[in-house]
Enzyme design. Structure first.
Site, mmCIF file in Angstrom:
data_model
loop_
_atom_site.group_PDB
_atom_site.id
_atom_site.type_symbol
_atom_site.label_atom_id
_atom_site.label_comp_id
_atom_site.label_asym_id
_atom_site.label_seq_id
_atom_site.Cartn_x
_atom_site.Cartn_y
_atom_site.Cartn_z
ATOM 1 C CB SER A 14 -29.153 44.549 -53.377
ATOM 2 O OG SER A 14 -30.605 44.956 -53.015
ATOM 3 C CB SER A 129 -34.159 60.437 -41.823
ATOM 4 O OG SER A 129 -35.493 60.895 -41.411
ATOM 5 C CE1 TYR A 143 -39.883 55.656 -47.104
ATOM 6 C CE2 TYR A 143 -40.665 58.128 -46.822
ATOM 7 C CZ TYR A 143 -39.775 57.044 -47.031
ATOM 8 O OH TYR A 143 -38.404 57.439 -47.513
ATOM 9 C CE LYS A 147 -37.103 56.248 -44.445
ATOM 10 N NZ LYS A 147 -35.833 55.571 -44.440
#
Length: 269
Positions: A14, A129, A143, A147
């Site tokens: 989006s 990643s 976060y 990853k």
């Protein structure tokens, strides 16, 4: 591209990287299905409403795409979000949201798409990643953890599915000027904490400045297009400015303590 059009599924389509890549691929003649949580319409993109954390919804949407299109050639796992704050003070809800969206969302999509790719004995999976998946970024710890998890998952997956004609790639972006900065959720507990709060605010200002001055999402979208159209893509692609690209290279030769010192100095933590 008329003779090499592919069926591409992109999550998080989006806005940001996802939308830019979806539009570029569609403009080049590929059939693009964009998955996102809110209802969207676009003349060139076939949007499907779906939350990557919802395994049942994902299975239904992916199966319907495979039936409608006849196959799925490429999956781009782009959906992601960020929560800033001290690791010590992160709530269970924040941890579950961060890991559930970034990592388990990637896993859920792969598990839904892989049976179709195995049957056709071909396919590409592109997992987003980050350079935060190569080095642990202070006050973005979960976060980074999400990853790092994608890195390990993708390496193992690449080894498992190559014999089925399926290639796995990771894209490791540096700082980009997207809506990611504005949508980051910051830990109120960290902001209010007398020990962590002042340092977090200082680090966050540096993070946001680097992101807002970062590369345009179209730069990364072009890399995704090249991977999609490449017959034998590599496992890893770093897409960043020169300084951040060099930091990834340097990380490979420095000791752990040296890297932590550099990160502490850079983020004023």
């Amino acid at each position: 591209m008329k003779n090499n059009t592919q069926i591409v599924v992109i999550t998080g389509a989006s806005s940001g990287f996802g939308r830019a890549a979806a539009e570029m691929l569609a403009a080049r003649g590929h059939t693009v299905y964009g998955l996102c949580r809110r209802e969207m319409q676009h003349p060139m993109i076939r949007y499907r409403q779906c939350d990557v954390r919802d395994r049942a919804a994902i299975a239904s949407v992916v199966d319907s795409i495979a039936v409608e299109a006849g196959r799925i050639d490429v999956l781009v796992n782009n959906a992601g979000m960020g929560i800033g704050g001290a690791l010590e003070l992160a709530t269970g809800e924040e941890i579950d949201l961060q890991m559930g969206t970034n990592f388990m969302g990637c896993v859920n999509m792969c598990q839904a798409v892989l049976p179709h790719m195995r049957r056709q004995r071909s396919g590409k999976i592109v997992n987003l990643s980050s350079i935060g998946g190569v080095m642990g970024l202070p006050y973005q710890g979960f976060y980074s953890a999400s990853k790092f998890a994608i890195e390990g998952f993708s390496e193992a997956l690449a080894a498992e599915v190559r014999r089925f004609g399926i290639r796995v790639s990771m894209v490791e972006p540096g700082d980009f000027a997207t809506g990611f900065t504005g949508s980051r959720r910051n830990s109120q507990a960290t902001l209010d904490d007398p020990d962590y709060g002042p340092v977090f605010k200082r680090s966050l200002a540096i993070i946001e400045k680097e992101e807002n001055g970062g590369l345009k999402p179209e730069v990364l979208a072009r890399r995704i297009v090249k991977i999609v159209e490449c017959s034998k893509p590599s496992l890893r692609y770093v897409v960043a400015n020169l300084e951040q690209w060099l930091s990834v290279v340097i990380k490979r030769v420095l000791t752990g303590n040296q890297m932590v010192a550099i990160l502490r100095d850079y983020y004023k933590s």
